[in-house]
Design an enzyme around this catalytic site. Structure first.
Site, PDB file in Angstrom:
ATOM      1  CD  GLU A 119      -0.770  -0.290   3.778  1.00  0.00           C
ATOM      2  OE1 GLU A 119      -1.005  -1.521   3.827  1.00  0.00           O
ATOM      3  OE2 GLU A 119      -1.003   0.500   4.692  1.00  0.00           O
ATOM      4  CE  LYS A 121       7.251   5.175   5.396  1.00  0.00           C
ATOM      5  NZ  LYS A 121       7.356   6.600   5.672  1.00  0.00           N
ATOM      6  CG  ASP A 123       5.854  12.534   3.141  1.00  0.00           C
ATOM      7  OD1 ASP A 123       6.173  12.307   4.325  1.00  0.00           O
ATOM      8  OD2 ASP A 123       6.587  13.137   2.340  1.00  0.00           O
ATOM      9  CE1 TYR A 229      -0.151   3.450   9.565  1.00  0.00           C
ATOM     10  CE2 TYR A 229      -0.803   5.131   7.980  1.00  0.00           C
ATOM     11  CZ  TYR A 229      -0.068   4.748   9.093  1.00  0.00           C
ATOM     12  OH  TYR A 229       0.744   5.648   9.718  1.00  0.00           O
ATOM     13  CE  LYS A 317      10.993   6.425   2.839  1.00  0.00           C
ATOM     14  NZ  LYS A 317      11.900   6.683   3.910  1.00  0.00           N
ATOM     15  CB  CYS A 422      40.409  19.953  16.215  1.00  0.00           C
ATOM     16  SG  CYS A 422      38.791  20.474  16.781  1.00  0.00           S
ATOM     17  CB  CYS A 425      40.315  22.385  20.552  1.00  0.00           C
ATOM     18  SG  CYS A 425      40.764  20.724  20.028  1.00  0.00           S
ATOM     19  CB  CYS A 440      39.064  16.629  17.434  1.00  0.00           C
ATOM     20  SG  CYS A 440      39.673  17.522  18.865  1.00  0.00           S
ATOM     21  CB  CYS A 446      37.871  19.321  21.681  1.00  0.00           C
ATOM     22  SG  CYS A 446      37.070  19.996  20.203  1.00  0.00           S
TER      23      CYS A 446
HETATM   24  S1  IVH Z   1       2.436   0.894   9.059  1.00  0.00           S
HETATM   25  C1  IVH Z   1       3.084  -1.419  12.150  1.00  0.00           C
HETATM   26  N1  IVH Z   1       1.499   1.876   6.816  1.00  0.00           N
HETATM   27  O1  IVH Z   1       5.408   5.645   8.066  1.00  0.00           O
HETATM   28  C2  IVH Z   1       3.844  -0.404  11.480  1.00  0.00           C
HETATM   29  N2  IVH Z   1       2.885   3.276   8.143  1.00  0.00           N
HETATM   30  O2  IVH Z   1       8.200   5.136   8.506  1.00  0.00           O
HETATM   31  C3  IVH Z   1       3.208   0.903  11.592  1.00  0.00           C
HETATM   32  N3  IVH Z   1       3.198   5.516   7.256  1.00  0.00           N
HETATM   33  O3  IVH Z   1       5.253   5.866  11.545  1.00  0.00           O
HETATM   34  C4  IVH Z   1       3.278   1.690  10.379  1.00  0.00           C
HETATM   35  N4  IVH Z   1       1.939   5.269   5.466  1.00  0.00           N
HETATM   36  O4  IVH Z   1       3.600   7.286  10.154  1.00  0.00           O
HETATM   37  C5  IVH Z   1       2.251   2.103   7.901  1.00  0.00           C
HETATM   38  N5  IVH Z   1       0.551   2.641   4.848  1.00  0.00           N
HETATM   39  C6  IVH Z   1       1.304   2.856   5.917  1.00  0.00           C
HETATM   40  C7  IVH Z   1       1.935   4.091   6.132  1.00  0.00           C
HETATM   41  C8  IVH Z   1       2.727   4.260   7.266  1.00  0.00           C
HETATM   42  C9  IVH Z   1       2.704   6.100   6.157  1.00  0.00           C
HETATM   43  C10 IVH Z   1       4.116   6.171   8.203  1.00  0.00           C
HETATM   44  C11 IVH Z   1       3.768   5.995   9.650  1.00  0.00           C
HETATM   45  C12 IVH Z   1       4.978   5.369  10.276  1.00  0.00           C
HETATM   46  C13 IVH Z   1       6.040   5.723   9.299  1.00  0.00           C
HETATM   47  C14 IVH Z   1       7.206   4.764   9.366  1.00  0.00           C
END
Ligand code: IVH
Length: 699
Positions: A119, A121, A123, A229, A317, A422, A425, A440, A446
């Site tokens: 699914e 991710k 932002d 989610y 990612k 450094c 210092c 250093c 320092c």
């Molecule tokens: S699952 C059990 N699903 O990404 C794990 N997280 O980098 C809990 N996030 O803290 C996260 N979309 O804020 C999950 N489809 C998705 C997500 C998601 C965004 C964020 C969430 C998490 C962060 C981790």
């Protein structure tokens, strides 16, 4: 009134400036520079002076700034179940490793079916919603995963978040992401510009800034959305599978992401990733990758989690975003471990919606075009001041330099000469063989190292002392009031008597000085993990500190063990290395610190001021193996070695790789050899796998 007019006038001017700066930092930049308590103290001081000299009240008086000051902050919420973050995968190989790891952990063959969900991710920022008997009772931000901020009133303003549910479990914590659509973000910024308000760098910041408002009317006016989610505390399971649970959340009227797909294998995951990436620009909201989750919830439970991330999920990612700009200068920063870190100062450029003006240059090899193995990077091109450079950033990672364009290099650009002393210092900066970093050698003399150590010491995950932030640490250090952590706990005794000295300093008054000492005293009692983390030992982060605290169970126990430990050769060393998540590098670093006389003296001095709390045992009250040292040997048939170890540790046992007089229990499967013999010789209790499962109640 003992304060004379001239002094009052001067102080009022200072206060107006300080408070204006604090307001900007807090409201516009969302990065407060001073504590709320200190802010309030300054405001009170200002009001008292204005009362005494009404005619000196300034036209820009802080008293008249409406709505700017935080009158209160959010209360804290301890999450019933930890809010996790996710590990990252950056390419198909990382994804393959993730799937392989799960198969190994669970002892599944390469061809056994294993389904995942995939699914987008989102932002945004994560939020946990607690429903009791179908009613929304609490909404909390993630915070550090254990404690978040109570934003219930604001969450009630978000249309996607139901106030009540029909047919939900009695207790249900729904977790998901608060975000702002691209369209709403544009409109909000346009509106803010019109009214001369704050504009936001990107939708994520806009969502965070809108949710974290003390006035929920503001949140109400901001178009926030929510995707569900995941879940936390539950009185009964939602389903047997991830897909089923998401379906259940949807039927409870939560918004779930329609690009969530059940994938039967790794290839399908990658196909879905490509399809989401393709449509990324048209989704209408920002995403930064695709999240994969194991579909079978019983298997998720068997895999469990590491300190902050689940073993059964990962974020794949998207590749970083790129932009070209000029490299204007290279600065050297000295960190708390003495590392000289080169930083690129760039002509500001927008990369993926964020203005970037600094990038890390890692170390001197990186600048000359070599990686840690001495191999060429960027085709061996070195980086020079004046170069035209390509910058990239992946998610919230610090921007880096991907490439340089030699055709645009100024003719007079010279090779960068990395300093061998450094810059802070003047001590020699040396590179140990095998270390990529030049350090250093000034140690505590320092100032940069000492200050960075102290800043780390008072930072959020460490001692987190109200009113003692980076700025105050710098001030106290430059005046010679504090040189090392223990000095903080002697401040009041040495400089605060009658408060004469501190309260007369610029920026301090009677109240703020008192508040500071109270805040320091409050932290004399503190958790063991925080103390370990606060020491700023190389390679020991928050997670590592927690592992050490949990493993040793008390400061004295840890101190004794580390003092006796010999790197690479002692029972204590083996025991330390036996901790899941502690590798040889971290272990050596920890042992070194306890054997280094100056460091050790500094730690001992600090510890004498503290009451260190041993870690709470994780629900092992009725665990038959809590505190026991267990060794697994031979082959296990009902679980893999990794799973057995994780389960035993979850029950509070220590799992070791070798049998010694400290071993309490040996679990021996078929084919057990020398370890079983040694255990027999030492008279150590030995049981088989079924015996173990019966003992821990899994039989
Ligand atoms: S699952 C059990 N699903 O990404 C794990 N997280 O980098 C809990 N996030 O803290 C996260 N979309 O804020 C999950 N489809 C998705 C997500 C998601 C965004 C964020 C969430 C998490 C962060 C981790």
């Amino acid at each position: 009134m003992s304060v004379d007019r001239r002094a009052a006038e001067k102080r009022l001017a200072e206060l107006a400036k300080l408070l204006a700066e604090a307001n900007i930092a807090y409201h516009r930049e969302d990065t407060p520079q001073i504590s709320d308590a200190f802010y309030d103290a300054l405001k009170r001081e200002n009001a008292a002076l204005e009362d005494a000299f009404p005619d000196l009240k300034r036209t820009d008086s802080p008293t008249d700034q409406v709505g700017a000051a935080p009158s209160e902050t959010f209360s804290k919420v301890t999450h019933a179940k930890r809010m996790l973050s996710l590990g990252n995968a950056f390419d198909a190989e990382d994804v393959a490793d993730f799937v392989k790891f799960i198969r190994n952990f669970l002892g599944l063959d390469a061809d056994a079916p294993l389904a995942f969900t995939a699914e987008p991710k989102i932002d945004g920022l994560s939020l946990s919603l607690r429903y009791e008997n179908g009613e929304l009772v609490q909404a909390a931000t993630r915070g550090d995963g254990e404690t978040g901020e109570n934003v219930t009133a604001n969450a009630r303003m978000i249309a996607d978040i139901p106030q009540s549910l029909i047919g939900a479990p009695d207790i249900l914590e729904v977790r998901g992401e608060v975000y702002m659509s691209a369209e709403d973000f544009q409109a909000l910024n346009a509106r803010q510009n019109q009214i001369g308000g704050k504009s936001f760098a990107n939708p994520r910041n806009a969502a965070a800034g809108s949710l974290r408002q003390l006035d929920s009317e503001i949140t109400k006016s901001r178009p926030l959305k929510f995707f569900a989610y995941a879940w936390g505390d539950l009185s009964e399971p939602l389903a047997d599978t991830q897909m089923g649970a998401i379906g259940r959340l949807k039927s409870l009227k939560f918004q779930t992401n329609d690009r969530t797909k059940l994938c039967q294998n790794e290839a399908e995951l990658l196909t879905h990733y490509a399809s989401i990436e393709q449509d990324r620009a048209d989704l209408g909201y920002d995403i930064d990758g695709v999240v994969y989750k194991l579909n079978d919830l019983a298997l998720q439970a068997r895999l469990g989690m590491r300190s902050t991330t689940p073993r059964w999920a990962i974020a794949h990612k998207f590749p970083a975003e790129l932009a070209w700009t000029w490299l204007e200068a290279i600065d050297i920063q000295v960190g708390r471990t003495g590392a000289l870190s080169p930083v690129a100062r760039l002509k500001p450029v927008t990369v993926g919606g964020v203005v970037v003006s600094n990038a890390t240059l890692h170390n001197e090899d990186y600048i000359i075009g070599r990686d840690s193995k001495g191999e060429e990077i960027r085709g061996g091109k070195d980086i020079r001041i004046g170069d035209w450079v390509q910058v990239y950033r992946a998610g919230d990672v610090i921007p880096k330099i991907a490439d340089i364009d030699l055709a645009k290099r100024p003719k007079d650009a010279e090779k960068y000469a990395f300093p061998t002393t450094c810059p802070e210092c003047g001590s020699d900066a040396v590179r140990e063989p095998g270390d990529a970093v030049r350090r250093c050698t000034g140690g505590l003399i320092c100032p940069a190292q000492a200050i960075e150590k102290l800043k780390h010491f008072v930072s959020r995950g460490a001692f987190d002392i109200e009113g003692l932030g980076a700025k105050q640490v710098e001030q106290f250090h430059s005046d010679g009031w504090i040189a090392e952590p223990a000095d903080i706990f002697e401040l009041e005794e040495r400089y605060g008597r009658g408060l004469q000295q501190l309260k007369n300093r610029e920026g301090w008054g009677q109240k703020s000085a008192n508040n500071l000492f109270a805040a320091i005293n409050e932290k004399r009692q503190i958790s063991m993990a925080r103390v370990i983390f606060a020491l700023g030992i190389r390679h020991v982060g928050e997670a590592g500190a927690k592992l050490l605290a949990q493993h040793y169970g008390g400061w004295a126990e840890m101190e004794t063990a580390l003092t006796a430990a010999v790197i690479g050769d002692s029972a204590e060393w083996d025991d330390l290395l036996g901790i899941d998540g502690v590798g040889a590098v971290m272990a050596a670093s920890v042992v070194n610190v306890f054997h280094q006389p100056r460091e050790r003296a500094s730690i001992d001095r600090l510890v004498a001021h503290l009451q260190i709390e041993a870690p709470a045992k994780t629900d092992t009250s009725n665990s038959p193996v809590a505190g026991k040292t267990v060794v697994f040997t031979g082959s296990l048939e009902k679980m893999t070695r990794a799973e057995a170890k994780a389960r035993a540790e979850g029950l509070g046992a220590k799992v070791s790789g070798s049998v010694s007089a400290k071993t309490d229990l040996l679990v021996a499967g078929p084919g057990a050899g020398s370890k079983a013999k040694k255990a027999a010789d030492l008279g150590i209790e030995t049981i088989d796998e079924d015996g173990w499962l019966a003992l821990i109640g899994d039989g």
